[in-house]
Design a protein around this motif. Structure first.
Motif, PDB file in Angstrom:
ATOM      1  N   ILE A  83      39.915  45.667  42.243  1.00  0.00           N
ATOM      2  CA  ILE A  83      40.416  44.834  41.304  1.00  0.00           C
ATOM      3  C   ILE A  83      39.936  44.817  39.833  1.00  0.00           C
ATOM      4  O   ILE A  83      38.767  44.325  39.928  1.00  0.00           O
ATOM      5  N   LEU A  84      40.549  44.955  38.835  1.00  0.00           N
ATOM      6  CA  LEU A  84      40.028  44.822  37.244  1.00  0.00           C
ATOM      7  C   LEU A  84      40.752  43.476  36.720  1.00  0.00           C
ATOM      8  O   LEU A  84      41.837  43.580  36.410  1.00  0.00           O
ATOM      9  N   VAL A  85      39.663  42.746  36.488  1.00  0.00           N
ATOM     10  CA  VAL A  85      40.184  41.434  35.839  1.00  0.00           C
ATOM     11  C   VAL A  85      40.263  41.613  34.388  1.00  0.00           C
ATOM     12  O   VAL A  85      39.187  42.130  33.889  1.00  0.00           O
ATOM     13  N   VAL A  86      41.112  41.232  33.790  1.00  0.00           N
ATOM     14  CA  VAL A  86      41.194  41.230  32.381  1.00  0.00           C
ATOM     15  C   VAL A  86      41.444  40.034  31.721  1.00  0.00           C
ATOM     16  O   VAL A  86      42.235  39.478  32.004  1.00  0.00           O
ATOM     17  N   ALA A  87      40.422  39.436  31.139  1.00  0.00           N
ATOM     18  CA  ALA A  87      40.374  37.974  30.541  1.00  0.00           C
ATOM     19  C   ALA A  87      40.162  37.996  29.120  1.00  0.00           C
ATOM     20  O   ALA A  87      39.739  38.857  28.350  1.00  0.00           O
ATOM     21  N   GLY A  88      40.758  36.966  28.359  1.00  0.00           N
ATOM     22  CA  GLY A  88      40.878  36.790  27.064  1.00  0.00           C
ATOM     23  C   GLY A  88      39.595  35.909  26.678  1.00  0.00           C
ATOM     24  O   GLY A  88      38.706  35.690  27.414  1.00  0.00           O
TER      25      GLY A  88
ATOM     26  N   PRO B  78      35.663  45.099  45.858  1.00  0.00           N
ATOM     27  CA  PRO B  78      34.972  45.571  44.477  1.00  0.00           C
ATOM     28  C   PRO B  78      35.724  44.925  43.249  1.00  0.00           C
ATOM     29  O   PRO B  78      36.980  44.844  43.137  1.00  0.00           O
ATOM     30  N   LEU B  79      35.071  44.390  42.305  1.00  0.00           N
ATOM     31  CA  LEU B  79      35.642  43.811  41.140  1.00  0.00           C
ATOM     32  C   LEU B  79      34.824  44.082  39.926  1.00  0.00           C
ATOM     33  O   LEU B  79      33.641  44.229  39.654  1.00  0.00           O
ATOM     34  N   VAL B  80      35.672  44.265  38.843  1.00  0.00           N
ATOM     35  CA  VAL B  80      35.077  44.512  37.609  1.00  0.00           C
ATOM     36  C   VAL B  80      35.701  43.236  36.490  1.00  0.00           C
ATOM     37  O   VAL B  80      37.118  43.488  36.722  1.00  0.00           O
ATOM     38  N   VAL B  81      34.998  42.714  35.709  1.00  0.00           N
ATOM     39  CA  VAL B  81      35.667  41.771  34.908  1.00  0.00           C
ATOM     40  C   VAL B  81      35.437  42.217  33.222  1.00  0.00           C
ATOM     41  O   VAL B  81      34.271  42.552  32.935  1.00  0.00           O
ATOM     42  N   ALA B  82      36.570  42.422  32.676  1.00  0.00           N
ATOM     43  CA  ALA B  82      36.544  43.081  31.373  1.00  0.00           C
ATOM     44  C   ALA B  82      37.150  41.851  30.552  1.00  0.00           C
ATOM     45  O   ALA B  82      38.300  41.407  30.654  1.00  0.00           O
ATOM     46  N   ALA B  83      36.341  41.396  29.435  1.00  0.00           N
ATOM     47  CA  ALA B  83      36.879  40.252  28.438  1.00  0.00           C
ATOM     48  C   ALA B  83      36.634  40.537  27.275  1.00  0.00           C
ATOM     49  O   ALA B  83      36.035  41.696  26.678  1.00  0.00           O
ATOM     50  N   SER B  84      37.081  39.606  26.247  1.00  0.00           N
ATOM     51  CA  SER B  84      36.672  39.864  24.807  1.00  0.00           C
ATOM     52  C   SER B  84      36.020  38.569  24.474  1.00  0.00           C
ATOM     53  O   SER B  84      35.942  37.577  24.986  1.00  0.00           O
TER      54      SER B  84
ATOM     55  N   THR C 235      42.562  59.832  41.732  1.00  0.00           N
ATOM     56  CA  THR C 235      43.075  59.252  43.002  1.00  0.00           C
ATOM     57  C   THR C 235      42.897  57.895  43.397  1.00  0.00           C
ATOM     58  O   THR C 235      42.685  57.537  44.572  1.00  0.00           O
ATOM     59  N   ARG C 236      41.953  57.356  42.627  1.00  0.00           N
ATOM     60  CA  ARG C 236      41.564  55.833  42.775  1.00  0.00           C
ATOM     61  C   ARG C 236      42.695  54.955  42.493  1.00  0.00           C
ATOM     62  O   ARG C 236      43.156  55.082  41.464  1.00  0.00           O
ATOM     63  N   ARG C 237      42.642  53.808  43.504  1.00  0.00           N
ATOM     64  CA  ARG C 237      43.763  53.004  43.264  1.00  0.00           C
ATOM     65  C   ARG C 237      43.537  51.776  42.606  1.00  0.00           C
ATOM     66  O   ARG C 237      42.284  51.179  43.311  1.00  0.00           O
ATOM     67  N   ILE C 238      43.746  51.175  41.614  1.00  0.00           N
ATOM     68  CA  ILE C 238      43.285  50.165  41.005  1.00  0.00           C
ATOM     69  C   ILE C 238      44.520  48.886  40.663  1.00  0.00           C
ATOM     70  O   ILE C 238      45.571  49.626  40.372  1.00  0.00           O
ATOM     71  N   THR C 239      44.007  47.649  40.924  1.00  0.00           N
ATOM     72  CA  THR C 239      45.222  46.807  40.629  1.00  0.00           C
ATOM     73  C   THR C 239      44.544  45.843  39.503  1.00  0.00           C
ATOM     74  O   THR C 239      43.551  45.577  39.599  1.00  0.00           O
ATOM     75  N   MET C 240      45.672  45.640  38.373  1.00  0.00           N
ATOM     76  CA  MET C 240      44.856  44.959  37.130  1.00  0.00           C
ATOM     77  C   MET C 240      45.206  43.427  37.348  1.00  0.00           C
ATOM     78  O   MET C 240      46.565  43.205  37.875  1.00  0.00           O
ATOM     79  N   LEU C 241      44.258  42.417  37.365  1.00  0.00           N
ATOM     80  CA  LEU C 241      44.590  41.092  37.318  1.00  0.00           C
ATOM     81  C   LEU C 241      44.341  40.488  36.065  1.00  0.00           C
ATOM     82  O   LEU C 241      43.214  40.264  35.594  1.00  0.00           O
ATOM     83  N   VAL C 242      45.231  39.999  35.428  1.00  0.00           N
ATOM     84  CA  VAL C 242      45.204  39.798  33.845  1.00  0.00           C
ATOM     85  C   VAL C 242      45.431  38.122  33.979  1.00  0.00           C
ATOM     86  O   VAL C 242      46.121  37.488  34.295  1.00  0.00           O
TER      87      VAL C 242
END
Length: 333
Positions: free
Chosen positions: A227-232, A259-265, A83-90
């Motif tokens: 917001i989940l930030v997906v970075a390269g 709330p923010l999570v940053v996921a990168a490579s 039930t959690r609502r998440i937007t992805m910011l790429v």
């Protein structure tokens, strides 16, 4: 005086010397030296074969580890994000593995309320203090307090603040701290959890940026809790420093809203937004990070990190500097 006979004798001597050298050289090579060379060639051949076998073994081990992570994902993520609502910011460069991360979030039960992809144009220094700033001014809806936006000439900062305001719930920051549930009928608390802006205003703001190719949007259906930030990988062009700084600036503004999570490579090297967040004394205590999000292991870690952030805890995971470990604790297990 040098005559023809002298030339003939000289040439004959040269060819005779070459012939003697070939004979002597052949004789030497046919002996111990040739044996030593053959032995060395054989040794190098065996070493090369062993190295190829070792590389093949490592590649097979990596495939098995990725298969294990993929198969273990449903067990680790089951129900963690229901039930959690998440937007992805790429961010630019993160498009390649954003779909796999979205799959992991949905595996945990999350609802993806949309994907917003910032283009290279958004981080281009040429537009930072001109057109991009003007878009933020023109697109500001009545439901967003303009006085709350950064009052400077940085279009990236102002635009990121505006986008955060329309993409996140009002009260998302308090939600991330897992405040006690409000009693039924408490109108004041109920109002706090309403969306920051109407859907029409959200669509209008996103459309303004999309029309000028500053972003692309897909399936944005409502506000998000996180917001989940997906970075390269960090940019490496001649203006790399300014572009990488633009990504960090955008992340900083979103962190101010909810709330923010940053996921990168690419680990956490110079210019990597994860490294910048982890080195910032304030953001490192507010924003969670994952530095190997291009791998199945990192994608599962991202899903668990989102759940942890929504539960009010911050952590840093992956294989780069500043990581707390490979995975956060599985919640609710």
């Amino acid at each position: 005086m040098i005559n023809f006979r002298y030339h003939v004798v000289s040439l004959t001597a040269v060819f005779l010397a070459l012939a003697v050298g070939l004979v002597l050289g052949s004789t030497v090579l046919n002996g111990p030296m040739l044996d030593a060379l053959e032995s060395r060639v054989d040794t190098l051949g065996r070493d090369n074969s062993q190295l190829r076998d070792h590389v093949s073994s490592l590649e097979a081990d990596l495939e098995r580890e990725e298969d294990f992570a993929t198969e273990a994902g449903p067990l680790l993520l089951d129900g963690q994000l229901s039930t959690r609502r998440i937007t992805m910011l790429v961010m630019p460069g993160g498009e390649e593995y954003a779909p796999a991360i979205a799959d992991v979030l949905e595996l945990g039960g999350a609802t993806i309320t949309g994907t917003v992809t910032l283009t290279d144009k958004f981080t281009h220094p040429q537009h930072r203090r001109g057109e991009l700033l003007q878009v933020a001014t023109d697109a500001l809806p009545p439901s967003v307090d303009g006085d709350a936006l950064p009052a400077n000439s940085d279009g990236v900062e102002t635009s990121a603040a505006l986008l955060a305001a329309v993409l996140l719930d009002r009260g998302s920051a308090s939600l991330s701290q897992q405040a006690p549930a409000a009693p039924a009928g408490d109108d004041e608390d109920d109002a706090q959890l309403e969306p920051t802006v109407p859907d029409a205003d959200r669509r209008a703001v996103l459309s303004s940026y999309a029309a000028l190719e500053y972003l692309e949007q897909e399936g944005v259906t409502g506000p998000a809790e996180l917001i989940l930030v997906v970075a390269g990988l960090p940019d490496a062009e001649s203006d790399a420093d300014e572009r990488n700084q633009a990504v960090f600036t955008a992340v900083s503004q979103f962190a101010r809203v909810g709330p923010l999570v940053v996921a990168a490579s690419g680990g956490s090297g110079d210019g990597n937004v994860v490294a910048e967040v982890r080195s910032d004394p304030t953001l490192s205590t507010e924003v969670s990070t994952v530095d190997n999000a291009s791998t199945p292991q990192g994608q599962i870690a991202t899903g668990l990190t989102v759940a942890q952030q929504l539960a009010g805890s911050v952590g840093h995971y992956g294989v780069g500097g500043g990581a707390d470990g490979l995975l956060p604790d599985a919640l609710g297990q």
